[in-house]
Design a protein around this motif. Sequence first.
Motif, PDB file in Angstrom:
ATOM      1  N   ILE A 144      -2.537  -7.901   4.434  1.00 31.22           N
ATOM      2  CA  ILE A 144      -2.477  -6.352   4.415  1.00 31.22           C
ATOM      3  C   ILE A 144      -2.441  -5.653   3.129  1.00 31.22           C
ATOM      4  O   ILE A 144      -2.968  -4.904   2.800  1.00 31.22           O
ATOM      5  CB  ILE A 144      -1.192  -5.703   5.576  1.00 31.22           C
ATOM      6  CG1 ILE A 144      -1.446  -6.586   6.819  1.00 31.22           C
ATOM      7  CG2 ILE A 144      -1.272  -4.301   5.581  1.00 31.22           C
ATOM      8  CD1 ILE A 144      -2.621  -6.133   7.826  1.00 31.22           C
ATOM      9  N   THR A 145      -1.487  -6.297   2.386  1.00 29.30           N
ATOM     10  CA  THR A 145      -1.393  -5.832   1.015  1.00 29.30           C
ATOM     11  C   THR A 145      -2.363  -6.298  -0.025  1.00 29.30           C
ATOM     12  O   THR A 145      -2.209  -7.515  -0.321  1.00 29.30           O
ATOM     13  CB  THR A 145      -0.062  -5.813   0.289  1.00 29.30           C
ATOM     14  OG1 THR A 145       0.920  -5.395   1.237  1.00 29.30           O
ATOM     15  CG2 THR A 145       0.117  -5.236  -0.915  1.00 29.30           C
ATOM     16  N   THR A 146      -3.441  -5.917  -0.218  1.00 29.26           N
ATOM     17  CA  THR A 146      -4.514  -6.388  -0.949  1.00 29.26           C
ATOM     18  C   THR A 146      -4.639  -5.929  -2.484  1.00 29.26           C
ATOM     19  O   THR A 146      -5.442  -6.483  -3.456  1.00 29.26           O
ATOM     20  CB  THR A 146      -5.969  -6.025  -0.278  1.00 29.26           C
ATOM     21  OG1 THR A 146      -6.260  -4.726  -0.722  1.00 29.26           O
ATOM     22  CG2 THR A 146      -6.094  -6.779   1.074  1.00 29.26           C
ATOM     23  N   ARG A 147      -4.012  -4.666  -2.839  1.00 34.02           N
ATOM     24  CA  ARG A 147      -3.945  -4.033  -4.038  1.00 34.02           C
ATOM     25  C   ARG A 147      -5.265  -3.518  -4.386  1.00 34.02           C
ATOM     26  O   ARG A 147      -5.412  -3.058  -5.329  1.00 34.02           O
ATOM     27  CB  ARG A 147      -3.388  -5.050  -5.024  1.00 34.02           C
ATOM     28  CG  ARG A 147      -1.976  -5.463  -4.819  1.00 34.02           C
ATOM     29  CD  ARG A 147      -1.614  -6.255  -6.116  1.00 34.02           C
ATOM     30  NE  ARG A 147       0.076  -6.534  -6.069  1.00 34.02           N
ATOM     31  CZ  ARG A 147       0.239  -7.673  -5.203  1.00 34.02           C
ATOM     32  NH1 ARG A 147      -0.467  -8.449  -4.441  1.00 34.02           N
ATOM     33  NH2 ARG A 147       1.706  -8.090  -4.993  1.00 34.02           N
ATOM     34  N   ASP A 196      -5.345   0.113  -5.421  1.00 38.97           N
ATOM     35  CA  ASP A 196      -4.413   0.968  -6.344  1.00 38.97           C
ATOM     36  C   ASP A 196      -4.963   1.847  -7.398  1.00 38.97           C
ATOM     37  O   ASP A 196      -4.147   2.653  -7.775  1.00 38.97           O
ATOM     38  CB  ASP A 196      -3.630  -0.580  -6.944  1.00 38.97           C
ATOM     39  CG  ASP A 196      -2.780  -1.157  -6.123  1.00 38.97           C
ATOM     40  OD1 ASP A 196      -2.588  -0.701  -4.986  1.00 38.97           O
ATOM     41  OD2 ASP A 196      -2.228  -2.273  -6.457  1.00 38.97           O
ATOM     42  N   THR A 209     -11.264   2.743  -2.233  1.00 36.28           N
ATOM     43  CA  THR A 209     -11.352   2.051  -1.112  1.00 36.28           C
ATOM     44  C   THR A 209     -12.805   1.515  -0.803  1.00 36.28           C
ATOM     45  O   THR A 209     -13.887   2.040  -1.279  1.00 36.28           O
ATOM     46  CB  THR A 209     -10.810   2.640   0.181  1.00 36.28           C
ATOM     47  OG1 THR A 209     -10.437   1.826   1.174  1.00 36.28           O
ATOM     48  CG2 THR A 209     -11.776   3.896   0.453  1.00 36.28           C
TER      49      THR A 209
END
Length: 186
Positions: A7-10, A13, A17
């Motif tokens: 879920i956390t792909t960075r 940041d 997207t």
Amino acid sequence: MVRLDVITTRGGDAGETSLGDGERVRKDALRVECFGTVDEANAAIGLLRLHTQGEADAMLARIQNDLFDLGADLCVPGTEAEKRLRMQDAQSARLEAEIASLNARLAPLRSFVLPGGSPGAAHAHLARTVVRRAERLVVALASREAVNPAAIRYLNRLSDHLFVLARHLNEDGARDVTWVPGAGRA
């Protein structure tokens, strides 16, 4: 079809997207705002479902799935249907049939309806306003880029559906709170 292991792909940041076709765009792009607002509408309907059961809840479950279809449609630019999930007019036609069925039970309106009456109706009205905002954003996007016209029709029908459902959840209109023009004037 979908597999989400991480879920956390960075990847977002830096304020960008990925669209469904892999194109990178800023997170404040109008297309992203459109499918983000559709997601917000889906969340509002999730809250509404806490106050429904039976037929109304089954309709809302189908609508929530449709809204994921709509998000998938909007996250890929263009209107080609080949190999892409696109909204279809059959989804709007189903909403129209449900609206007709619910509306047949309601007394005719003699004034505008204010949001409220019952918790379910209040949540339906809130979801309706989020859907209307999503519709305005998708119309704005369609003035700049190709958008599936069935997506706009679906949002238009869905706001009507939520309005009629709110009245249904208000004991078929018996608990509707109606607007009294000028009632707050001194």
